[in-house]
Design a protein around this motif. Structure first.
Motif, PDB file in Angstrom:
ATOM      1  N   VAL A  20       7.748  19.877  -0.842  1.00 42.16           N
ATOM      2  CA  VAL A  20       6.880  19.200   0.129  1.00 42.16           C
ATOM      3  C   VAL A  20       6.005  18.170  -0.565  1.00 42.16           C
ATOM      4  CG1 VAL A  20       5.125  19.493   1.921  1.00 42.16           C
ATOM      5  CG2 VAL A  20       6.798  21.318   1.516  1.00 42.16           C
ATOM      6  N   LYS A 136      12.265   7.670   3.354  1.00 45.62           N
ATOM      7  CA  LYS A 136      11.486   8.538   4.234  1.00 45.62           C
ATOM      8  C   LYS A 136      12.026   8.378   5.654  1.00 45.62           C
ATOM      9  CE  LYS A 136       6.798   8.577   6.234  1.00 45.62           C
ATOM     10  NZ  LYS A 136       5.412   8.083   6.053  1.00 45.62           N
ATOM     11  N   THR A 164       9.593  13.173   7.552  1.00 51.17           N
ATOM     12  CA  THR A 164       8.151  13.319   7.755  1.00 51.17           C
ATOM     13  C   THR A 164       7.834  12.996   9.208  1.00 51.17           C
ATOM     14  OG1 THR A 164       7.780  12.535   5.489  1.00 51.17           O
ATOM     15  CG2 THR A 164       5.876  12.562   6.949  1.00 51.17           C
ATOM     16  N   VAL A 167       7.202  17.727  10.992  1.00 51.82           N
ATOM     17  CA  VAL A 167       7.676  18.782  10.095  1.00 51.82           C
ATOM     18  C   VAL A 167       6.503  19.718   9.806  1.00 51.82           C
ATOM     19  CG1 VAL A 167       8.745  19.310   7.872  1.00 51.82           C
ATOM     20  CG2 VAL A 167       9.345  17.196   9.077  1.00 51.82           C
ATOM     21  N   HIS A 168       6.762  21.023   9.844  1.00 52.48           N
ATOM     22  CA  HIS A 168       5.701  22.007   9.633  1.00 52.48           C
ATOM     23  C   HIS A 168       6.302  23.243   8.966  1.00 52.48           C
ATOM     24  CE1 HIS A 168       7.392  24.041  13.150  1.00 52.48           C
ATOM     25  NE2 HIS A 168       7.309  22.892  13.813  1.00 52.48           N
ATOM     26  N   ALA A 172      10.344  23.536   8.228  1.00 59.58           N
ATOM     27  CA  ALA A 172      10.589  22.821   6.975  1.00 59.58           C
ATOM     28  C   ALA A 172      11.877  23.275   6.295  1.00 59.58           C
ATOM     29  CB  ALA A 172       9.402  22.989   6.034  1.00 59.58           C
ATOM     30  N   VAL A 184      10.475  17.320   2.052  1.00 58.80           N
ATOM     31  CA  VAL A 184       9.886  16.928   3.333  1.00 58.80           C
ATOM     32  C   VAL A 184       8.452  16.484   3.090  1.00 58.80           C
ATOM     33  CG1 VAL A 184      11.324  18.525   4.662  1.00 58.80           C
ATOM     34  CG2 VAL A 184       9.052  19.261   3.905  1.00 58.80           C
ATOM     35  N   GLY A 186       4.547  16.458   4.885  1.00 56.38           N
ATOM     36  CA  GLY A 186       3.819  17.121   5.958  1.00 56.38           C
ATOM     37  C   GLY A 186       2.341  17.243   5.670  1.00 56.38           C
ATOM     38  N   SER A 187       1.579  17.383   6.738  1.00 58.16           N
ATOM     39  CA  SER A 187       0.129  17.510   6.612  1.00 58.16           C
ATOM     40  C   SER A 187      -0.339  18.943   6.787  1.00 58.16           C
ATOM     41  CB  SER A 187      -0.559  16.609   7.642  1.00 58.16           C
ATOM     42  OG  SER A 187      -0.150  16.955   8.949  1.00 58.16           O
ATOM     43  N   TRP A 188       0.574  19.874   7.057  1.00 60.43           N
ATOM     44  CA  TRP A 188       0.133  21.242   7.361  1.00 60.43           C
ATOM     45  C   TRP A 188      -0.491  21.929   6.151  1.00 60.43           C
ATOM     46  CZ3 TRP A 188       5.306  20.620   6.051  1.00 60.43           C
ATOM     47  CH2 TRP A 188       5.840  21.544   5.136  1.00 60.43           C
ATOM     48  N   ALA A 210       4.136  26.414   0.250  1.00 56.33           N
ATOM     49  CA  ALA A 210       5.027  25.260   0.418  1.00 56.33           C
ATOM     50  C   ALA A 210       5.887  25.044  -0.819  1.00 56.33           C
ATOM     51  CB  ALA A 210       4.202  24.009   0.716  1.00 56.33           C
TER      52      ALA A 210
END
Length: 215
Positions: A20, A136, A164, A167-168, A172, A184, A186-188, A210
């Motif tokens: 990630v 991306k 992107t 995606v979580h 993922a 991937v 992601g901001s999670w 992650a």
């Protein structure tokens, strides 16, 4: 892989380092270094700091100077000027939401590895014409998600993607299982509320989880 600033990076190095790449939005420069340290402690070193705030370039500079184990990158590069400012701040890779030849040329001339954003076959072909084969896929879920990536696996089997957008933690690994997906974005793992609360321990835990995703 070394994170020594003197060692040149490739886009594939960036994509393969961890499953990630965190998509980071920072509003306070004081958060940049402790956030970066928490992510590195959790096993995530490639850090995409998006140019969505006035403080972003200063945050990149702080991470580059004070967290040598991290690799600071700039996201939301939309122009040659963005690329130049990011490189000057110490960014060692760039990520763009789309692709233009001026952005691609600027990053090439700066020696700044770029993950250009694509959402269509024509955009992939344009990026490939300019020498970019690590891309991306954005916005991934909204633009067709896993089914689109499977479809692209035939005509674009020489391209690696970093999906992107949407995606979580829950989806993922499904993306990462695809042969044309290297990582991937992601901001999670950097939730807004955790940054606001300066809950670096939580972010370290999320980063560790992650970093252990299967791919």
């Amino acid at each position: 892989m070394t994170t020594d600033a003197a060692t040149p990076l490739t886009a594939l190095d960036v994509m393969r380092d961890a499953p990630v790449i965190p998509v980071i939005v920072l509003h306070d420069v004081r958060d940049a270094v402790p956030l970066a340290r928490a992510l590195v402690a959790g096993g995530i070193r490639m850090l995409e700091v998006t140019l969505r705030t006035r403080e972003a370039l200063e945050c990149i500079e702080a991470i580059a100077k004070e967290v040598p184990e991290a690799v600071a990158g700039a996201g939301t590069i939309r122009s040659a000027a963005d690329a130049q400012a990011s490189a000057l701040a110490g960014a060692r890779f760039g990520v763009s939401p789309g692709y233009t030849r001026s952005v691609g040329k600027a990053c090439h001339d700066l020696g700044l590895p770029l993950l250009p954003g694509v959402a269509t076959g024509s955009e992939i072909m344009l990026a490939q014409e300019d020498g970019y084969t690590e891309l991306k896929f954005f916005p991934a879920v909204q633009a067709g998600g896993i089914n689109m990536l499977r479809a692209w696996g035939g005509p674009f089997n020489d391209v690696k993607f970093c999906p992107t957008g949407g995606v979580h933690a829950g989806n993922a690994e499904e993306f990462l299982a695809l042969p044309n997906v290297a990582c991937v974005g992601g901001s999670w793992i950097v939730p807004t509320e955790a940054i606001a609360a300066k809950d670096w321990a939580r972010i370290e835990v999320l980063a560790r989880e992650a970093s252990q995703l299967r791919r």
